[in-house]
Design a protein around this motif. Sequence first.
Motif, PDB file in Angstrom:
ATOM      1  N   PHE A 151      64.144 -25.660  47.913  1.00 22.36           N
ATOM      2  CA  PHE A 151      65.465 -25.499  48.787  1.00 22.36           C
ATOM      3  C   PHE A 151      65.736 -23.977  49.624  1.00 22.36           C
ATOM      4  O   PHE A 151      66.006 -24.144  50.610  1.00 22.36           O
ATOM      5  N   TRP A 152      64.964 -22.931  48.801  1.00 23.18           N
ATOM      6  CA  TRP A 152      65.132 -21.755  49.884  1.00 23.18           C
ATOM      7  C   TRP A 152      64.375 -21.915  51.034  1.00 23.18           C
ATOM      8  O   TRP A 152      64.915 -21.659  52.024  1.00 23.18           O
ATOM      9  N   GLN A 153      63.304 -22.818  50.775  1.00 19.92           N
ATOM     10  CA  GLN A 153      62.589 -22.976  52.469  1.00 19.92           C
ATOM     11  C   GLN A 153      63.314 -23.887  53.254  1.00 19.92           C
ATOM     12  O   GLN A 153      63.612 -23.520  54.550  1.00 19.92           O
ATOM     13  N   LYS A 154      64.158 -24.853  52.909  1.00 22.59           N
ATOM     14  CA  LYS A 154      64.973 -25.706  53.601  1.00 22.59           C
ATOM     15  C   LYS A 154      66.282 -24.888  54.031  1.00 22.59           C
ATOM     16  O   LYS A 154      66.421 -25.032  55.284  1.00 22.59           O
ATOM     17  N   GLN A 155      66.737 -23.800  53.156  1.00 19.73           N
ATOM     18  CA  GLN A 155      67.750 -23.014  53.704  1.00 19.73           C
ATOM     19  C   GLN A 155      67.128 -21.986  54.951  1.00 19.73           C
ATOM     20  O   GLN A 155      68.144 -21.929  55.792  1.00 19.73           O
ATOM     21  N   ILE A 156      65.877 -21.658  54.711  1.00 21.58           N
ATOM     22  CA  ILE A 156      65.410 -20.930  55.600  1.00 21.58           C
ATOM     23  C   ILE A 156      65.317 -21.420  56.863  1.00 21.58           C
ATOM     24  O   ILE A 156      65.547 -21.147  58.183  1.00 21.58           O
ATOM     25  N   THR A 157      64.667 -22.643  56.969  1.00 19.18           N
ATOM     26  CA  THR A 157      64.506 -23.477  58.233  1.00 19.18           C
ATOM     27  C   THR A 157      65.938 -24.233  58.959  1.00 19.18           C
ATOM     28  O   THR A 157      66.063 -24.018  60.008  1.00 19.18           O
ATOM     29  N   ASP A 158      66.751 -24.787  57.921  1.00 21.88           N
ATOM     30  CA  ASP A 158      67.632 -25.341  58.636  1.00 21.88           C
ATOM     31  C   ASP A 158      68.796 -24.335  58.822  1.00 21.88           C
ATOM     32  O   ASP A 158      69.868 -24.718  59.732  1.00 21.88           O
ATOM     33  N   GLN A 159      69.025 -23.635  57.791  1.00 22.55           N
ATOM     34  CA  GLN A 159      70.384 -22.880  57.838  1.00 22.55           C
ATOM     35  C   GLN A 159      70.156 -21.270  58.411  1.00 22.55           C
ATOM     36  O   GLN A 159      71.078 -20.675  58.628  1.00 22.55           O
ATOM     37  N   ARG A 160      68.775 -21.154  58.669  1.00 26.13           N
ATOM     38  CA  ARG A 160      68.445 -19.655  59.163  1.00 26.13           C
ATOM     39  C   ARG A 160      69.002 -18.489  57.974  1.00 26.13           C
ATOM     40  O   ARG A 160      69.734 -17.619  58.607  1.00 26.13           O
ATOM     41  N   ILE A 161      69.074 -18.848  56.693  1.00 25.25           N
ATOM     42  CA  ILE A 161      69.831 -18.028  55.764  1.00 25.25           C
ATOM     43  C   ILE A 161      68.803 -16.708  56.034  1.00 25.25           C
ATOM     44  O   ILE A 161      67.805 -16.476  56.066  1.00 25.25           O
ATOM     45  N   HIS A 162      69.651 -15.475  55.744  1.00 21.54           N
ATOM     46  CA  HIS A 162      68.996 -14.256  55.526  1.00 21.54           C
ATOM     47  C   HIS A 162      68.620 -14.304  54.191  1.00 21.54           C
ATOM     48  O   HIS A 162      69.233 -14.201  53.279  1.00 21.54           O
ATOM     49  N   THR A 163      67.213 -14.276  53.960  1.00 20.23           N
ATOM     50  CA  THR A 163      66.485 -14.085  52.791  1.00 20.23           C
ATOM     51  C   THR A 163      66.726 -12.693  52.171  1.00 20.23           C
ATOM     52  O   THR A 163      67.052 -11.537  52.761  1.00 20.23           O
ATOM     53  N   PRO A 164      66.679 -12.657  50.784  1.00 17.12           N
ATOM     54  CA  PRO A 164      66.796 -11.203  49.953  1.00 17.12           C
ATOM     55  C   PRO A 164      66.276 -10.002  50.560  1.00 17.12           C
ATOM     56  O   PRO A 164      65.045 -10.128  51.032  1.00 17.12           O
ATOM     57  N   ASP A 165      67.116  -8.862  50.766  1.00 15.31           N
ATOM     58  CA  ASP A 165      66.406  -7.727  51.323  1.00 15.31           C
ATOM     59  C   ASP A 165      65.803  -7.073  50.220  1.00 15.31           C
ATOM     60  O   ASP A 165      64.983  -6.264  50.406  1.00 15.31           O
ATOM     61  N   ALA A 166      65.947  -7.413  49.026  1.00 15.58           N
ATOM     62  CA  ALA A 166      65.342  -6.753  47.745  1.00 15.58           C
ATOM     63  C   ALA A 166      65.387  -7.993  46.574  1.00 15.58           C
ATOM     64  O   ALA A 166      66.158  -8.641  46.414  1.00 15.58           O
ATOM     65  N   TYR A 167      64.306  -7.615  45.585  1.00 15.80           N
ATOM     66  CA  TYR A 167      64.022  -8.671  44.687  1.00 15.80           C
ATOM     67  C   TYR A 167      64.102  -7.991  43.404  1.00 15.80           C
ATOM     68  O   TYR A 167      63.447  -7.091  43.214  1.00 15.80           O
ATOM     69  N   PHE A 168      64.672  -8.436  42.204  1.00 17.27           N
ATOM     70  CA  PHE A 168      64.733  -8.049  41.023  1.00 17.27           C
ATOM     71  C   PHE A 168      64.705  -8.838  40.080  1.00 17.27           C
ATOM     72  O   PHE A 168      64.874 -10.120  40.157  1.00 17.27           O
ATOM     73  N   VAL A 169      63.542  -8.581  38.985  1.00 12.04           N
ATOM     74  CA  VAL A 169      63.311  -9.765  37.902  1.00 12.04           C
ATOM     75  C   VAL A 169      63.062  -9.176  36.633  1.00 12.04           C
ATOM     76  O   VAL A 169      62.765  -8.098  36.314  1.00 12.04           O
ATOM     77  N   SER A 170      63.894  -9.921  35.618  1.00 12.43           N
ATOM     78  CA  SER A 170      63.752  -9.509  34.158  1.00 12.43           C
ATOM     79  C   SER A 170      62.170  -9.513  33.814  1.00 12.43           C
ATOM     80  O   SER A 170      61.319 -10.183  34.546  1.00 12.43           O
ATOM     81  N   PRO A 171      61.824  -8.624  32.667  1.00 14.12           N
ATOM     82  CA  PRO A 171      60.349  -8.480  32.375  1.00 14.12           C
ATOM     83  C   PRO A 171      59.896  -9.624  31.158  1.00 14.12           C
ATOM     84  O   PRO A 171      58.601  -9.392  31.119  1.00 14.12           O
TER      85      PRO A 171
END
Length: 362
Positions: A151-171
């Motif tokens: 879905f993220w890839q579809k949004q990038i391709t079709d919607q030209r969504i601005h992808t995250p500027d920073a990523y955080f994740v639980s350990p």
Amino acid sequence: MRLSAITPAILGLVASVNSYSVTYSTETGYFLQDESSTDPSTFDYTAVNFGLINRTYPADRHLKHTHEYTQWERFYHQVQRLNKDSPSSVEYKVLFLGRHGEGYHNAAESYYGTPAWNCYWAELDGNSTTTWKDATLTPAGITQALKAHTFWQKQITDQRIHTPDAYFVSPLTRTLQTANYTFTDLSLPAHATKFNPLIKELFREGISIHTCDHRRSKTYVHNLFPEWRIEKGFSEEDELWNGVTGETSAAQDVRSTTALNEVFFTDEAKKADAFISITSHSGEISSILRVLGHRSFSLSTGAVIPVLVKAEKKGRDSVPVSSTSAAWEVSPHCTEPPVTSVSACVCPSSAVPVTTPLITAI
């Protein structure tokens, strides 16, 4: 070491002389998940453009040929305009809150039923067929994470969504795996921030006596994804879980506030970094939403919701200070499998509930 002796130090809850407080609020009117009419139990983020409402924005007037921009491009421009027009003490960020895919602990809870899970099975490392201590993803959980990737890839391709500027994740392992399956190898625009998440202790699940909340060592986490960054001060062993006491909702909200303060104002934070991804857990996302003043919104495993957040700091610049620490509590549990557990857990008469950890041998 006693938990009560280390928790304030780890969470950074001691106020400094030069400190500021932060007030969070949710900017509504942008996403379906903000509206009381949206049912979380039937919400499918992939069917509704992450929930982004099709509307015009005040910032549209600054764009030429508005019709050439997608909804997500115009929304990003609106967020940028909000930040540009706001004082330095105010920041707007869009938090993409992603719940991990199904883990073996989720499958076990479904199998045993929630009452029996909470009062006995969750205190074990696993059963004869599987392990759920710091659970890994099930095959279904991997599929859910890959659904998010697609879905993220579809949004990038079709919607030209601005992808995250920073990523955080639980350990915890299930979130590390989910973030990896979701964001690795996406085809990103040239200007996009590459996926290199910061592993952050305070975005972990609500800490209970359940072994699925007991994280593994820093060495294990590093070896699992050696190129990923681990925040400063991350302890080798888990200093928050002890198998005896667990966080109350109030205590977890203190922790979530501290984490958000760091993301917005102290943790490599830049005002221009308007889109933030946080891969976490159901309980922790619920806590974040409470801190933000957002309506309660339960996510299914693997689901993602964005929320537009306004953060305003008040006071002198130095260190953000959270609320004072809140007490944890003990959780009595059975020492043998419960007799009945359809609606409540009933221990065998010979197994009086205890508040000490069970011996977890598989």
